[in-house]
Design a protein around this motif. Structure first.
Motif, short mmCIF file in Angstrom:
data_model
loop_
_atom_site.label_atom_id
_atom_site.label_comp_id
_atom_site.label_asym_id
_atom_site.label_seq_id
_atom_site.Cartn_x
_atom_site.Cartn_y
_atom_site.Cartn_z
N GLN A 84 0.81 -1.21 0.00
CA GLN A 84 0.00 0.00 0.00
C GLN A 84 0.85 1.27 0.00
O GLN A 84 0.35 2.36 -0.25
CB GLN A 84 -0.92 0.03 1.23
N ASN A 85 2.13 1.14 0.29
CA ASN A 85 3.04 2.27 0.29
C ASN A 85 3.24 2.75 -1.14
O ASN A 85 3.61 1.96 -2.01
CB ASN A 85 4.38 1.86 0.90
N PRO A 86 3.00 4.05 -1.43
CA PRO A 86 3.16 4.52 -2.80
C PRO A 86 4.55 4.30 -3.36
O PRO A 86 4.73 4.20 -4.57
CB PRO A 86 2.82 6.02 -2.70
N LYS A 87 5.57 4.19 -2.48
CA LYS A 87 6.92 3.91 -2.97
C LYS A 87 7.00 2.54 -3.64
O LYS A 87 7.87 2.30 -4.47
CB LYS A 87 7.92 3.99 -1.82
N ASN A 88 6.10 1.65 -3.24
CA ASN A 88 6.10 0.30 -3.81
C ASN A 88 5.05 0.13 -4.89
O ASN A 88 4.79 -0.98 -5.34
CB ASN A 88 5.87 -0.72 -2.70
N ARG A 89 4.40 1.24 -5.28
CA ARG A 89 3.39 1.19 -6.33
C ARG A 89 3.80 2.12 -7.46
O ARG A 89 3.15 3.12 -7.73
CB ARG A 89 2.01 1.55 -5.78
N SER A 90 4.89 1.83 -8.08
CA SER A 90 5.37 2.62 -9.21
C SER A 90 5.22 1.79 -10.48
O SER A 90 5.10 0.57 -10.45
CB SER A 90 6.84 3.01 -9.01
N GLY A 91 5.22 2.50 -11.61
CA GLY A 91 5.16 1.80 -12.89
C GLY A 91 3.80 1.24 -13.24
O GLY A 91 3.69 0.31 -14.05
N ILE A 92 2.70 1.77 -12.65
CA ILE A 92 1.38 1.24 -12.98
C ILE A 92 0.86 1.89 -14.26
O ILE A 92 1.30 2.97 -14.66
CB ILE A 92 0.38 1.45 -11.83
N ASP A 93 -0.09 1.24 -14.92
CA ASP A 93 -0.73 1.76 -16.12
C ASP A 93 -2.02 2.46 -15.69
O ASP A 93 -2.99 1.80 -15.32
CB ASP A 93 -1.03 0.62 -17.09
N LEU A 94 -2.03 3.78 -15.74
CA LEU A 94 -3.19 4.52 -15.27
C LEU A 94 -4.41 4.34 -16.16
O LEU A 94 -5.53 4.59 -15.72
CB LEU A 94 -2.85 6.01 -15.16
N ASP A 95 -4.23 3.94 -17.40
CA ASP A 95 -5.38 3.77 -18.29
C ASP A 95 -6.25 2.59 -17.88
O ASP A 95 -7.42 2.52 -18.26
CB ASP A 95 -4.91 3.59 -19.73
#
Length: 299
Positions: free
Chosen positions: A114-125
């Motif tokens: 849940q930490n934003p540091k560990n949620r990088s590289g996602i596809d926002l579309d």
């Protein structure tokens, strides 16, 4: 009688002069809990009344205890504590539960996710799960810096996304069902800028005598002043054109004195368009030029 022992084949007797039968002795042996390596079935109930109920598990250098609040339904609380060989106690304290509200104890790996540091590289579309993130892989507004952070709000078929970068804030949304591709989203809209806190173009204005004020809703207010000779009708151009339509124009004539009973003065508008209108002035008691003020609203 001396030499004769009466046998009792029950486990519920309180007699002191009778001996237990071999069958009952075997039953006790079969059902006892061994000190090492045994199995129990059914419910083990530990009731300590007004004291904290505890279960203890020994280690090489101390012991773990599970503790349960004796207030029961009035508290709904439990703790773990470790007592080391020096007597120092270390607690894992759980807040009291609210009646009828189930709680989830999370694993550290889930918390880390849940930490934003560990949620990088996602596809926002395609991302619709509520979460914080940093540096999306794709789908982010092209104007952002390389480093950016954001927030996703909503669920599969009704979602908003927010991105912050360089002191600016952008937002976009979708109500497609399901949301799965770039075309499902609205355009990114910048809602804050780094200097003023609000996007200046949403509140663009001119404070001139013939001026305007834009509002974030899209409405535009415009005003101005013209000088007209009596019984004349002239074209007036708005300071800026309304992008879509002009809803209404009001005009007022400037009269330097109180009106008398026979005075008739009329200010009127016509030919209203996105870019301007015509303003007229009629009277029966004034001569020369008079100033007229107008106010227009549109979007």
């Amino acid at each position: 009688m001396k030499g004769i022992v009466k046998l009792n084949n029950t486990l519920t007797s309180t007699a002191t002069g009778e001996a237990l039968t071999a069958a009952m002795g075997k039953k006790l042996n079969d059902e006892k809990v061994a000190k090492s390596g045994d199995t129990m079935t059914g419910l083990l109930s530990i009731n300590t009344g007004n004291s904290w109920a505890r279960m203890q598990f020994g280690t090489n250098d101390g012991s773990w205890k599970m503790e349960f609040d004796p207030k029961g339904a009035a508290s709904r609380q439990m703790n773990f504590n470790f007592n080391d060989s020096t007597g120092e106690r270390t607690f894992i304290l759980f807040p009291a539960l609210e009646k009828g509200v189930n709680q989830l104890v999370a694993y550290q790996s889930w918390v880390n996710e849940q930490n934003p540091k560990n949620r990088s590289g996602i596809d926002l579309d395609t991302a619709t799960t509520p979460q914080f993130f940093i540096n999306a892989k794709s789908g982010y507004v092209s104007a952002v810096d390389v480093e950016h952070a954001g927030l996703i709000l909503g669920y599969q078929n009704d979602c908003s996304q927010i991105i912050a970068a360089g002191g600016n804030l952008w937002v976009r949304g979708s109500d497609a069902n399901p949301i799965s591709k770039p075309e499902d989203w609205s355009e990114w809209k910048r809602i804050l800028d780094e200097k003023n806190g609000v996007l200046k173009s949403d509140f663009a204005h001119s404070r001139a005598s013939n001026g305007y004020q834009k509002l974030p809703s899209g409405l535009i207010l415009q005003w101005g002043r013209v000088s007209i000779k009596n019984d004349s009708y002239i074209a007036t151009t708005f300071p800026i054109a309304f992008p879509n339509t002009c809803f209404n124009v009001q005009t007022t004539i400037d009269i330097p004195r109180a009106m008398r009973g026979g005075d008739v003065v009329s200010a009127h508008v016509g030919d209203i368009s996105r870019t301007g209108c015509s303003i007229g002035f009629s009277e029966n008691s004034y001569g020369g030029e008079r100033p007229l003020y107008w106010f227009a609203i549109g979007y």
